[in-house]
Design a protein around this motif. Structure first.
Motif, PDB file in Angstrom:
ATOM      1  N   GLY A  65       1.062  -1.005  -0.248  1.00 24.40           N
ATOM      2  CA  GLY A  65       0.098  -0.018   0.149  1.00 24.40           C
ATOM      3  C   GLY A  65       1.101   1.624  -0.119  1.00 24.40           C
ATOM      4  N   VAL A  66       0.180   2.647   0.115  1.00 23.16           N
ATOM      5  CA  VAL A  66       0.837   3.312  -0.035  1.00 23.16           C
ATOM      6  C   VAL A  66      -0.534   4.729   0.564  1.00 23.16           C
ATOM      7  N   GLU A  67      -0.182   5.750   1.288  1.00 21.04           N
ATOM      8  CA  GLU A  67      -1.119   6.652   1.217  1.00 21.04           C
ATOM      9  C   GLU A  67      -0.099   7.993   0.505  1.00 21.04           C
ATOM     10  N   LEU A  68      -1.158   8.443  -0.278  1.00 17.52           N
ATOM     11  CA  LEU A  68      -0.557  10.046  -1.301  1.00 17.52           C
ATOM     12  C   LEU A  68      -1.293  10.744  -0.799  1.00 17.52           C
ATOM     13  N   THR A  69      -0.138  12.451  -0.851  1.00 18.36           N
ATOM     14  CA  THR A  69      -0.836  13.273  -0.958  1.00 18.36           C
ATOM     15  C   THR A  69      -1.252  14.248  -2.273  1.00 18.36           C
ATOM     16  N   CYS A  70      -2.557  14.737  -1.882  1.00 17.98           N
ATOM     17  CA  CYS A  70      -3.515  14.543  -3.619  1.00 17.98           C
ATOM     18  C   CYS A  70      -4.219  15.877  -3.139  1.00 17.98           C
ATOM     19  N   LEU A  71      -4.014  16.549  -4.361  1.00 17.31           N
ATOM     20  CA  LEU A  71      -5.294  17.545  -4.139  1.00 17.31           C
ATOM     21  C   LEU A  71      -6.486  17.973  -4.726  1.00 17.31           C
ATOM     22  N   TRP A  72      -7.705  18.049  -3.926  1.00 19.07           N
ATOM     23  CA  TRP A  72      -8.797  18.201  -4.412  1.00 19.07           C
ATOM     24  C   TRP A  72      -9.014  19.354  -4.545  1.00 19.07           C
ATOM     25  N   ASN A  73      -9.814  20.427  -5.380  1.00 16.31           N
ATOM     26  CA  ASN A  73     -10.278  21.876  -5.684  1.00 16.31           C
ATOM     27  C   ASN A  73      -9.432  22.601  -4.101  1.00 16.31           C
ATOM     28  N   ARG A  74      -8.357  22.599  -4.108  1.00 17.89           N
ATOM     29  CA  ARG A  74      -6.818  23.340  -3.777  1.00 17.89           C
ATOM     30  C   ARG A  74      -7.078  22.728  -2.624  1.00 17.89           C
ATOM     31  N   ARG A  75      -7.338  21.590  -1.672  1.00 22.45           N
ATOM     32  CA  ARG A  75      -7.193  20.605  -0.603  1.00 22.45           C
ATOM     33  C   ARG A  75      -6.400  20.019  -0.653  1.00 22.45           C
ATOM     34  N   VAL A  76      -5.564  19.487   0.695  1.00 16.40           N
ATOM     35  CA  VAL A  76      -4.820  18.647   0.635  1.00 16.40           C
ATOM     36  C   VAL A  76      -5.636  17.489   1.588  1.00 16.40           C
ATOM     37  N   LEU A  77      -6.104  16.417   0.573  1.00 11.65           N
ATOM     38  CA  LEU A  77      -6.164  15.071   1.092  1.00 11.65           C
ATOM     39  C   LEU A  77      -5.559  13.788   0.699  1.00 11.65           C
ATOM     40  N   HIS A  78      -5.935  12.676   1.621  1.00 13.20           N
ATOM     41  CA  HIS A  78      -5.177  11.279   1.817  1.00 13.20           C
ATOM     42  C   HIS A  78      -5.287  10.895   1.622  1.00 13.20           C
ATOM     43  N   LEU A  79      -5.215  10.281   0.018  1.00 16.93           N
ATOM     44  CA  LEU A  79      -5.374   8.742  -0.347  1.00 16.93           C
ATOM     45  C   LEU A  79      -4.814   7.447  -0.032  1.00 16.93           C
ATOM     46  N   LEU A  80      -5.418   6.597  -0.130  1.00 23.80           N
ATOM     47  CA  LEU A  80      -4.807   5.096   0.670  1.00 23.80           C
ATOM     48  C   LEU A  80      -5.079   4.155  -0.735  1.00 23.80           C
ATOM     49  N   GLY A  81      -3.689   4.301  -1.183  1.00 21.73           N
ATOM     50  CA  GLY A  81      -3.408   2.724  -2.525  1.00 21.73           C
ATOM     51  C   GLY A  81      -3.921   1.368  -1.822  1.00 21.73           C
ATOM     52  N   LEU A  82      -4.599   0.767  -2.078  1.00 22.02           N
ATOM     53  CA  LEU A  82      -4.330  -0.410  -0.947  1.00 22.02           C
ATOM     54  C   LEU A  82      -4.247  -1.601  -1.956  1.00 22.02           C
ATOM     55  N   GLY A  83      -3.821  -3.013  -1.803  1.00 18.32           N
ATOM     56  CA  GLY A  83      -3.974  -3.872  -3.089  1.00 18.32           C
ATOM     57  C   GLY A  83      -2.548  -3.724  -4.323  1.00 18.32           C
ATOM     58  N   ILE A  84      -1.564  -2.121  -4.213  1.00 13.80           N
ATOM     59  CA  ILE A  84      -1.366  -2.111  -5.136  1.00 13.80           C
ATOM     60  C   ILE A  84      -0.732  -2.886  -5.994  1.00 13.80           C
ATOM     61  N   ASP A  85       0.142  -2.391  -7.694  1.00 10.31           N
ATOM     62  CA  ASP A  85       1.428  -3.713  -7.600  1.00 10.31           C
ATOM     63  C   ASP A  85       2.779  -2.227  -7.282  1.00 10.31           C
ATOM     64  N   PRO A  86       3.926  -2.305  -6.688  1.00  8.88           N
ATOM     65  CA  PRO A  86       4.525  -2.408  -6.140  1.00  8.88           C
ATOM     66  C   PRO A  86       5.360  -1.898  -7.709  1.00  8.88           C
TER      67      PRO A  86
END
Length: 281
Positions: A65-86
């Motif tokens: 997994g990973v926790e990605l820092t990203c933006l939505w309408n200038r707001r910082v959100l954290h998005l988990l990626g679970l079960g990804i292929d590294p």
């Protein structure tokens, strides 16, 4: 509903801002009776290989997994990626871009803190705290504590690093649609992390999740530290309405943080839970 094995789908190692190495984290997960764990370091996959080897040795199932820092309408959100292929090729450039953003932000944080009277070498102290991992505000908090500027990491955030403070420096993180896309292309599920931590009313949070669902997000994290039973119920209804997956995790960083423990979070019973997908895999 059958009894679930012990699991935890949100935790951090020294590859980002956690206090334990990936292998130490696996050992602690075993001690906590966790059978399925997801290592979700901030903006890096660097700890997954070590964690996978340790998990293989311990007989534990690692969910990359990973926790990605990203933006939505200038707001910082954290998005988990679970079960990804590294090994998905797109991760290399994506990680490099995030690492550069973090280094640039760290330099800006240091300049702002020095302007407020903290030691001139605060950036070196923070880098020492980060080691080989991605540098972030928790490393500055530990550096301020080590320098004697504050008496606790909580004080560091209250005075210097929290929202609206000098060290609260924004960065041009990727748009959340881009983050969702790379998680999907690498075979994972995209999950909005700790939705109750974004200082939103529930009406606004409901609208946010609805918009993210239109953008292709797979689900929301519901079972997480400090969420109330009422909030769990409200979030479950949102997931049902929008046909979203749900997830749970401790957001573990440090054994000294008494508010979170591996495998400990509010129980959420639902057929929508991602743990069933990983068990079936």
């Amino acid at each position: 509903m059958a009894r679930l094995p012990g699991f935890d789908l949100h935790m951090h190692s020294t590859a980002s801002d956690g206090a334990l190495s990936p292998s130490e984290l696996v050992a602690r997960a075993v001690d906590a009776a966790v059978e399925y764990m997801a290592l979700t370091d901030h903006d890096t996959l660097a700890g997954l290989a070590e964690a996978q080897q340790a998990a293989n040795d311990a007989g534990l199932t690692l969910i990359p997994g990973v926790e990605l820092t990203c933006l939505w309408n200038r707001r910082v959100l954290h998005l988990l990626g679970l079960g990804i292929d590294p090994d998905y090729p797109g991760w290399k450039d994506y990680e490099a871009r995030l690492a550069e953003l973090r280094v640039t932000r760290a330099d800006k944080i240091a300049r702002k803190l020095v302007a407020r009277g903290v030691p001139d070498n605060i950036i070196e102290l923070a880098r020492a705290q980060a080691g080989d991992g991605q540098i972030g505000r928790p490393h500055f908090a530990r550096a301020l504590l080590a320098a004697g500027v504050v008496s606790s990491e909580n004080e560091a955030f209250d005075r210097y690093l929290g929202q609206g403070k000098p060290g609260d420096v924004k960065a041009e993180w990727p748009d959340i649609v881009e983050s969702i896309d790379i998680i999907r292309k690498s075979g994972g599920f995209s999950i909005l992390a700790h939705p109750t931590k974004y200082s939103l009313t529930f009406s606004r949070l409901r609208l946010l999740i609805a918009e993210l669902a239109k953008s292709g997000i797979d689900g929301i994290e519901i079972g997480c530290p400090n969420v109330s039973r009422d909030q769990v119920g409200l979030l479950l209804r949102i997931a049902d309405t929008l046909d979203l997956k749900i997830s749970s995790g401790s957001d573990f960083h440090n054994p000294d943080m008494t508010w979170t423990r591996l495998g400990r979070f509010p129980a959420v019973e639902s057929d929508r839970h991602l743990i069933y997908d990983f068990i079936r895999r």
